[in-house]
Design an enzyme around this catalytic site. Structure first.
Site, PDB file in Angstrom:
ATOM      1  N   LYS A  58       0.815  -1.284  -0.007  1.00 26.44           N
ATOM      2  CA  LYS A  58       0.086  -0.080  -0.107  1.00 26.44           C
ATOM      3  C   LYS A  58       1.023   1.099   0.065  1.00 26.44           C
ATOM      4  O   LYS A  58       1.796   1.584   0.804  1.00 26.44           O
ATOM      5  CB  LYS A  58      -0.874   0.048   1.123  1.00 26.44           C
ATOM      6  CG  LYS A  58      -1.881   1.328   1.068  1.00 26.44           C
ATOM      7  CD  LYS A  58      -2.970   1.156   2.327  1.00 26.44           C
ATOM      8  CE  LYS A  58      -2.513   1.672   3.680  1.00 26.44           C
ATOM      9  NZ  LYS A  58      -2.468   2.949   3.928  1.00 26.44           N
ATOM     10  N   ASP A  86      -3.103   4.217  -2.259  1.00 23.91           N
ATOM     11  CA  ASP A  86      -4.250   4.871  -1.115  1.00 23.91           C
ATOM     12  C   ASP A  86      -4.417   6.339  -1.230  1.00 23.91           C
ATOM     13  O   ASP A  86      -3.652   6.820  -0.254  1.00 23.91           O
ATOM     14  CB  ASP A  86      -3.824   3.845   0.091  1.00 23.91           C
ATOM     15  CG  ASP A  86      -4.797   4.613   1.464  1.00 23.91           C
ATOM     16  OD1 ASP A  86      -5.977   5.327   1.163  1.00 23.91           O
ATOM     17  OD2 ASP A  86      -4.491   4.608   2.521  1.00 23.91           O
ATOM     18  N   LYS A 133      -7.289   7.988  -1.643  1.00 26.62           N
ATOM     19  CA  LYS A 133      -8.870   8.427  -1.520  1.00 26.62           C
ATOM     20  C   LYS A 133      -9.240   9.537  -2.030  1.00 26.62           C
ATOM     21  O   LYS A 133      -9.429  10.788  -1.521  1.00 26.62           O
ATOM     22  CB  LYS A 133      -8.951   8.793   0.029  1.00 26.62           C
ATOM     23  CG  LYS A 133      -8.492   7.696   1.012  1.00 26.62           C
ATOM     24  CD  LYS A 133      -8.622   7.848   2.559  1.00 26.62           C
ATOM     25  CE  LYS A 133      -8.211   6.951   3.227  1.00 26.62           C
ATOM     26  NZ  LYS A 133      -6.548   6.499   3.400  1.00 26.62           N
ATOM     27  N   ASP A 192     -13.561  14.348  -5.355  1.00 18.82           N
ATOM     28  CA  ASP A 192     -13.489  15.433  -6.394  1.00 18.82           C
ATOM     29  C   ASP A 192     -14.870  15.463  -7.316  1.00 18.82           C
ATOM     30  O   ASP A 192     -15.807  14.503  -6.893  1.00 18.82           O
ATOM     31  CB  ASP A 192     -12.235  15.684  -7.034  1.00 18.82           C
ATOM     32  CG  ASP A 192     -12.008  17.190  -7.269  1.00 18.82           C
ATOM     33  OD1 ASP A 192     -12.719  18.139  -7.600  1.00 18.82           O
ATOM     34  OD2 ASP A 192     -10.609  17.624  -7.118  1.00 18.82           O
ATOM     35  N   THR A 200     -12.567   5.582  10.022  1.00 18.58           N
ATOM     36  CA  THR A 200     -12.582   5.094  11.409  1.00 18.58           C
ATOM     37  C   THR A 200     -12.156   6.175  12.509  1.00 18.58           C
ATOM     38  O   THR A 200     -12.682   6.132  13.840  1.00 18.58           O
ATOM     39  CB  THR A 200     -11.973   4.043  11.733  1.00 18.58           C
ATOM     40  OG1 THR A 200     -10.712   4.231  11.152  1.00 18.58           O
ATOM     41  CG2 THR A 200     -12.505   2.912  10.733  1.00 18.58           C
ATOM     42  N   ARG A 248       2.967  -1.723  10.525  1.00 17.44           N
ATOM     43  CA  ARG A 248       4.014  -2.006  11.638  1.00 17.44           C
ATOM     44  C   ARG A 248       4.171  -3.438  12.227  1.00 17.44           C
ATOM     45  O   ARG A 248       5.535  -3.744  12.604  1.00 17.44           O
ATOM     46  CB  ARG A 248       3.868  -0.980  12.873  1.00 17.44           C
ATOM     47  CG  ARG A 248       4.506   0.412  12.281  1.00 17.44           C
ATOM     48  CD  ARG A 248       3.548   1.603  13.281  1.00 17.44           C
ATOM     49  NE  ARG A 248       2.063   1.534  13.212  1.00 17.44           N
ATOM     50  CZ  ARG A 248       1.352   2.167  13.755  1.00 17.44           C
ATOM     51  NH1 ARG A 248       1.793   3.058  14.589  1.00 17.44           N
ATOM     52  NH2 ARG A 248      -0.046   2.240  13.625  1.00 17.44           N
TER      53      ARG A 248
HETATM   54  O1  C5P Z   1       1.044   0.306  10.948  1.00 12.79           O
HETATM   55  P1  C5P Z   1      -0.432  -0.273  10.889  1.00 12.79           P
HETATM   56  O2  C5P Z   1      -0.681  -1.785  10.610  1.00 12.79           O
HETATM   57  O3  C5P Z   1      -1.311   0.501  12.073  1.00 12.79           O
HETATM   58  O4  C5P Z   1      -0.704   0.458   9.361  1.00 12.79           O
HETATM   59  C1  C5P Z   1      -2.179   0.293   9.055  1.00 12.79           C
HETATM   60  C2  C5P Z   1      -2.453   1.217   7.825  1.00 12.79           C
HETATM   61  O5  C5P Z   1      -3.680   1.209   7.583  1.00 12.79           O
HETATM   62  C3  C5P Z   1      -1.927   2.602   7.829  1.00 12.79           C
HETATM   63  O6  C5P Z   1      -1.217   2.881   6.631  1.00 12.79           O
HETATM   64  C4  C5P Z   1      -3.273   3.501   8.087  1.00 12.79           C
HETATM   65  O7  C5P Z   1      -3.141   4.573   7.612  1.00 12.79           O
HETATM   66  C5  C5P Z   1      -4.093   2.620   7.420  1.00 12.79           C
HETATM   67  N1  C5P Z   1      -5.550   2.744   7.902  1.00 12.79           N
HETATM   68  C6  C5P Z   1      -5.792   2.287   9.426  1.00 12.79           C
HETATM   69  N2  C5P Z   1      -7.064   2.717   9.860  1.00 12.79           N
HETATM   70  C7  C5P Z   1      -7.856   3.030   8.998  1.00 12.79           C
HETATM   71  C8  C5P Z   1      -7.713   3.214   7.693  1.00 12.79           C
HETATM   72  C9  C5P Z   1      -6.440   3.050   7.367  1.00 12.79           C
HETATM   73  O8  C5P Z   1      -4.903   1.915  10.066  1.00 12.79           O
HETATM   74  N3  C5P Z   1      -9.197   3.160   9.396  1.00 12.79           N
END
Ligand code: C5P
Length: 240
Positions: free
Chosen positions: A34, A61, A63, A66, A125, A218
């Site tokens: 992503k 990603d 989003k 427009d 979220t 992560r």
């Molecule tokens: O490091 P981690 O597993 O928390 O990364 C989650 C990814 O998913 C990040 O790029 C974050 O911006 C994205 N994301 C999220 N929660 C959402 C929408 C997107 O964690 N509701």
């Protein structure tokens, strides 16, 4: 689908070098990468080509949100970039989504390639019920109901699926059916740190709830051994 193909690795880094090091290391163990606004705005669209050249598929990603003409034009360009999936805000409305879906499919047919999957983002979220009512001025509706109604609108407009929180998977699946693609973030294996994620789900739980793909950052990228972390997640997904 193979277990590894369900994993979308979030490349939340600033530089091409950091991103491509992760891609080289993890391409055999994940289904896609992503690229969000951090990396895309730092490296430009060529980051998608670089990742493709290394054998990785890309979820762009950004989003999009427009007027229909502008979003459809951006969708054509993303199709030419050969990304695997990209996303759009359902709040942009039916016409925006259906023009986008039509033009992406025309462009892919013209090029003789498979069209990218288009995913709708419903209510972020991070938005609370209070913010929905007092700041976005949408009243008389629970967030969950709005999420499902926008998911249905996206499906009716030709959008392939949604990005949603694990808590919303069951409702969306029951209303939108088995062919609708569901991608979910907020994934934490039992052995990893929660970081700033609040309502977390393990990869196995997300699969059982009906997710097709899970965005994981992560727990893999910050692990002492990212390959081993990805392999552990694959094993958890493959458990019978
Ligand atoms: O490091 P981690 O597993 O928390 O990364 C989650 C990814 O998913 C990040 O790029 C974050 O911006 C994205 N994301 C999220 N929660 C959402 C929408 C997107 O964690 N509701």
């Amino acid at each position: 689908m193979e277990a590894k193909d369900r994993i979308i690795l979030a490349l939340d880094v600033d530089t091409q070098e950091q991103a491509l090091n992760l891609v080289k290391m993890l391409t055999p163990y994940v289904g896609a990468f992503k690229v969000g606004m951090q990396l895309y705005n730092s490296c430009g669209p060529s980051i998608v080509n670089r990742i493709n050249d290394l054998g990785g598929r890309v979820f762009v990603d950004l989003k999009l949100h427009d007027i229909p003409n502008t979003v459809a034009a951006a969708g054509r360009v993303l199709t030419r970039l050969n990304c695997f999936m990209f996303n759009v805000h359902a709040a942009g409305g039916r016409e925006m989504m259906s023009r986008l879906a039509d033009e992406v499919s025309d462009e892919a047919a013209r090029m003789g390639i498979e069209a990218p999957l288009i995913l709708a983002v419903t209510v972020l979220t991070s938005i609370s019920q209070r913010e929905l009512e007092e700041e976005m001025l949408i009243s008389g509706m629970e967030i969950r109901e709005l999420v499902v109604r926008w998911a249905v609108m996206a499906r009716q407009s030709g959008i392939s699926g949604v990005v949603c929180s694990p808590q919303e998977i069951g409702y969306i699946r029951s209303v939108c059916g088995p062919g609708f693609v569901i991608v979910t973030p907020g994934i934490r294996p039992s052995w990893s740190e929660k970081d700033d994620q609040k309502r977390i789900t393990t990869p196995r739980q997300a699969l059982e709830m009906g997710a097709d793909y899970m965005v994981i950052g992560r727990p893999i990228t910050k692990a002492d051994n990212p390959v081993e972390a990805a392999q552990k997640i694959i094993a958890e997904l493959e458990e019978v």
